[in-house]
Design an enzyme around this catalytic site. Sequence first.
Site, PDB file in Angstrom:
ATOM      1  N   ARG A  91       0.869  -1.186   0.000  1.00 29.98           N
ATOM      2  CA  ARG A  91       0.000   0.000   0.000  1.00 29.98           C
ATOM      3  C   ARG A  91       0.905   1.237   0.000  1.00 29.98           C
ATOM      4  O   ARG A  91       1.916   1.251   0.717  1.00 29.98           O
ATOM      5  CB  ARG A  91      -0.943   0.002   1.219  1.00 29.98           C
ATOM      6  CG  ARG A  91      -1.925  -1.183   1.162  1.00 29.98           C
ATOM      7  CD  ARG A  91      -3.112  -1.016   2.068  1.00 29.98           C
ATOM      8  NE  ARG A  91      -3.976   0.055   1.637  1.00 29.98           N
ATOM      9  CZ  ARG A  91      -4.972   0.549   2.396  1.00 29.98           C
ATOM     10  NH1 ARG A  91      -5.202   0.040   3.595  1.00 29.98           N
ATOM     11  NH2 ARG A  91      -5.729   1.534   1.953  1.00 29.98           N
ATOM     12  N   GLN A 197     -15.430   2.026   6.742  1.00 30.40           N
ATOM     13  CA  GLN A 197     -14.660   1.818   7.988  1.00 30.40           C
ATOM     14  C   GLN A 197     -15.346   2.459   9.192  1.00 30.40           C
ATOM     15  O   GLN A 197     -15.164   2.009  10.323  1.00 30.40           O
ATOM     16  CB  GLN A 197     -13.235   2.387   7.841  1.00 30.40           C
ATOM     17  CG  GLN A 197     -12.326   1.592   6.928  1.00 30.40           C
ATOM     18  CD  GLN A 197     -12.301   2.155   5.519  1.00 30.40           C
ATOM     19  OE1 GLN A 197     -13.280   2.743   5.060  1.00 30.40           O
ATOM     20  NE2 GLN A 197     -11.201   1.961   4.813  1.00 30.40           N
ATOM     21  N   ASP A 238      -2.756   9.038   7.761  1.00 27.71           N
ATOM     22  CA  ASP A 238      -1.914   8.009   7.151  1.00 27.71           C
ATOM     23  C   ASP A 238      -0.521   8.539   6.829  1.00 27.71           C
ATOM     24  O   ASP A 238       0.426   7.774   6.754  1.00 27.71           O
ATOM     25  CB  ASP A 238      -2.609   7.473   5.897  1.00 27.71           C
ATOM     26  CG  ASP A 238      -3.914   6.798   6.288  1.00 27.71           C
ATOM     27  OD1 ASP A 238      -3.894   5.599   6.573  1.00 27.71           O
ATOM     28  OD2 ASP A 238      -4.931   7.508   6.408  1.00 27.71           O
TER      29      ASP A 238
END
Length: 354
Positions: A91, A197, A238
Amino acid sequence: MNVDGKAFRTVWWEADHVRMIDQPLLPHQFRIVDMATHRDTAKAIRIMTVRGAGAIGATGALGLAQAAVEADDRDFHSFVGAAANLLRGTRPTAQNLFAGVDAVLRAIEAEGSHVARARAAAIAAANAFADDDAASCRRIGELGAPLLAERPRMSTHCNAGWLAFVDWGSALSPVYAARRAGIDASVLVDETRPRQQGSQLTAWELGQEGVPHRIIADNATGHFMARGEVDICIVGSDRIAANGDVANKIGTYTSALAAAANGIPFYVAAPTTTIAMHTVSGADIPIEERDEDEVLYVWGWSDEGRFVRVRTAPVTSRARNPAFDVTPAALIAGIITERGIVAASPAGIASVAR
Ligand code: MRU
């Protein structure tokens, strides 16, 4: 954190295997899955069996330790190097993944050509990285909880709770700490299209901890802010660039704009492993673009007790599916890290970066 009263971490090392909570099954089934090789572990990150920046950071570290166990003495370093590349390629956006892999690589390299010591060092470094993630998140909770004493009705986006880390979470950790301190904090949970999520993971873990919450459609966020029903926003991240720009789940930027328009402080909570000093600004953050089917179809749990996939869009339509967006530093009230709450500015970021 607790699942039906029993303490769990999101991912952990057990007898040279990497074990983790199977997140796509939540909230309907709670299952632990076992990754026997570093290739299985890499695949688990890629297909999002495990997800969330801190959790995939720890999984990357543990996966590389697995590779060190699997590697032959003769081609130890080339095997481990290839495994590091495989794990890094799973990722692209979350900085924690690269931090986790690099921490284990450094421990291996420090042992030079002594393979047995390098293996032991890899396992120790991976577990230390996971422990550090849990400890940092716990501290983020302690530092962030006082914000909720003043402003108890919080809005959040995506899942930056304990499932997104090894334990405690980033954006939700202040909620857990606040409630343990007797503060009546509650959470408005954006459902977070397309992977849900928020409605699947954040709602589930808040429910397990008995935290009052309501799920809202992503496009209801501005409405509740404008009506004065939100006191504070806290989201995860992130990747944090050196100038204070922040990448987080797609939709975060829209929430930050709505918060700014309504005078609501918008905080980002993240351990310092999320900071990428080599990433100059948000424009330099690689944004993962995922399969368009995640937008064109929804997955759900049928009344017959089966996971089913349903197409909601015209069969002739195509989709775009960026997984993250960038919120500019100017929209962020502060960044809650384990080293303190700092300004989203070059000086603030530099003061806590590792
Ligand atoms: O695509 P995911 O589920 O791995 O995305 C990560 C996230 O959950 C978030 O953006 C989160 O808010 C960041 S904190 C780990």
